[in-house]
Design an enzyme around this catalytic site. Structure first.
Site, PDB file in Angstrom:
ATOM      1  N   ASP A 176      30.426  11.225  17.582  1.00  0.00           N
ATOM      2  CA  ASP A 176      29.451  12.286  17.871  1.00  0.00           C
ATOM      3  C   ASP A 176      29.066  12.281  19.355  1.00  0.00           C
ATOM      4  OD1 ASP A 176      27.960  14.497  17.170  1.00  0.00           O
ATOM      5  OD2 ASP A 176      26.199  13.349  16.555  1.00  0.00           O
ATOM      6  N   GLY A 215      17.998  15.367  12.276  1.00  0.00           N
ATOM      7  CA  GLY A 215      18.107  15.559  10.842  1.00  0.00           C
ATOM      8  C   GLY A 215      17.678  14.355  10.036  1.00  0.00           C
TER       9      GLY A 215
END
Length: 550
Positions: free
Chosen positions: A366, A252
């Site tokens: 993450d 992203g």
């Protein structure tokens, strides 16, 4: 032969009349009692008479206090200008514990000292050389235990020991003989407010001008010292990647390109496209990541920050990310059981370093297979620190907004405060994916079998945990597989306080400790209904800002 509780390796002789009798204490016989790492605790100095003391500054200045070893009176900040290296004379540190402490690229003593001063995680530097002080070996252990006074027997090198301390500013006192200067001080004091006002005005104007200049493209810099990220020119990285020709990953926030430096070093260049932070914040993050040194963390080699160009240069990991190797049925090549076990241990060691061995606790936020990269020997390394948060040593939690990847998020993400336990939950999911060979959510399966936690909960109730594993015929030791599943379930406990610290997980994986016998196989996430139409869960996880430096 027995390794006793005090760390001594002794050879015993047994007889029916006297029982066990010590024949020889192996390490003490050769190196002396002071060679034991825990003899005097952290930063303790063990003297020849086995007396323990703390490092002292010149003229007896105290920087440490006794506390089961030695602890700093003033904790270290992360500002190099406030640090000082205290040399411990006639001392050595026999580094047999921390294999990641060596910095082979640093050969000079002064460079070794500067590298420690600029590295927030460094608590001390040890330099060894034989004949030339500019041709030696630099060590910066992640944890400094006992320091030995004197030379190590049977070794002919010279050793220099430097411990990092915080500079204490002490205002000079006014002696009785300084009465004649009091009048001058009073006169000077009356001028101080005027001077202060002028300085404030000048500072504000200079700041505004500097801010304006930066907006027009001026770059901040990071001090170039050994062990810290190298600043690359944009043109050099463009040439190294052949004008960003071969893309090996994307996310992203940008894309990752394969590159080759002039000296033959293979690199992965992350070109950031969506940047919301300013230049100063970007460089601060680079400096933090660059100060992390552990075999199981992907190494940040350097960066580029020219005007609007933001690039990160990582070591190249030729076998890509873990998700390409662990799932059965969708890949041509899958890893064998022994390699899977080793990868799980590698990930645990990397997280244990982030959580417990850095100056600040670092919560990754993450952890997922896409952010675990594999080198040519399938050693696993944790990558992507773009979502990370720092937690001070005296703090246990941090306020933050929800972030990470669906399927790997801990239940407590519904609260604004999180701890390192969210990483431990994500690690548990990844561990089970590695062991079972199936994704934690797989919408290609029937709904009743699409969610791994739901299946795990059901098999636990039926006392058939082993059946959660795909391709079970490849597993030789079913008991070992079940034990690994139990470790994963331990990390997934809904109550964060019931999840083990990563250092404990490492010990359990190494067989030093046992798995908790009171694991609860009721998972909040397993209660949540997941349907094939749930795009947030069923789509491929998206990489984040520093993800996938392959």
């Amino acid at each position: 032969m027995r390794l006793d509780f005090d760390g001594h390796l002794r050879i015993y002789q047994h007889s029916d009349t006297t029982g066990l009798r010590v024949i020889v204490d192996l390490i003490t016989e050769d190196l002396g009692d002071c060679q034991y790492p825990l003899k005097c605790g952290e930063y303790g100095v063990c003297k020849a008479d086995q007396y323990c003391s703390c490092p002292e500054g010149e003229d007896g200045v105290q920087y440490f206090q006794t506390d089961h070893g030695c602890s700093r009176i003033t904790p270290l900040s992360c500002e190099p200008s406030l640090h000082h290296l205290l040399e411990v004379k006639n001392a050595t540190y026999f580094n047999t514990i921390d294999s990641d402490a060596a910095y082979p690229g640093i050969k000079d003593m002064d460079m070794c000292k500067q590298a420690c001063l600029q590295n927030c995680s460094c608590g001390g530097a040890f330099f060894r050389y034989e004949n030339n002080v500019s041709d030696g070996y630099c060590f910066m252990p992640s944890k400094i235990l006992s320091i030995r006074e004197g030379h190590i027997p049977n070794y002919n090198f010279t050793s220099a020991t430097f411990i990092k301390v915080q500079i204490n500013f002490v205002a000079p006192s006014l002696s009785s003989g300084d009465g004649a200067n009091i009048a001058a001080i009073v006169v000077g004091a009356s001028i101080v407010p005027l001077i202060t006002f002028c300085l404030v005005v000048v500072t504000i104007l200079a700041t505004l001008r500097r801010t304006s200049t930066v907006e027009e493209g001026e770059d901040y810099t990071i001090d170039q010292v050994p062990g810290m990220p190298v600043k690359f020119l944009y043109e050099d990285l463009r040439v190294a990647t052949e004008d960003f020709k071969e893309r090996v990953g994307s996310g992203g926030f940008g894309s990752v390109f394969k590159g080759l430096l002039a000296d033959g070093t293979r690199i992965a260049v992350k070109r950031l496209d969506r940047i919301e932070q300013g230049m100063r914040e970007f460089l601060a993050e680079v400096k933090t990541i660059g100060s992390l040194h552990h075999f199981n963390l992907v190494r940040l080699i350097g960066f580029c920050a020219e005007k609007s160009n933001r690039l990160l240069v990582f070591e190249y990991m030729c076998n890509g990310s873990l998700d390409n190797w662990i799932f059965y049925g969708c890949q041509r090549h899958c890893l064998d059981w022994e390699t899977r076990k080793r990868i799980i241990l590698d990930i645990a060691k990397g997280l244990a370093y982030l959580h417990e061995e850095c100056r600040h606790r670092i919560v990754h936020l993450d952890i997922k297979p896409q952010n675990i990269l594999l080198d040519e020997n399938f050693n696993a390394k944790v990558s992507d620190f773009g979502l990370s948060e720092l937690i001070g040593r005296d703090e246990s939690q941090v306020f933050t907004t929800m972030r990470g990847t669906p399927g790997y998020l801990a239940p407590e993400w519904s609260q604004p405060k999180v701890t390192v336990k969210v990483d431990i939950y994500s690690f548990g999911i990844v561990l089970l994916e590695i062991v079972t060979g199936r994704r934690n959510v797989d919408c290609t399966r029937e709904e009743s079998n699409s969610q791994m936690l739901r299946v795990l909960q059901k098999k636990a109730e039926e006392e058939r945990l082993i059946e959660i594993v795909e391709n079970l015929e490849e597993m030789k030791d079913h008991g070992e597989v079940v034990r690994m599943i139990r470790i994963g379930a331990w990390c997934l406990q809904d109550d964060p306080t019931r999840r083990p610290p990563m250092s404990v997980v490492v010990k359990v994986l190494e067989g030093v400790m046992e798995v908790d016998s009171n694991i609860i196989y009721k998972f909040i996430h397993a209660m949540t209904s997941t349907s094939p139409s749930d795009d947030k869960v069923c789509t491929e996880p998206e990489a984040s800002v520093l993800s996938n430096p392959r």
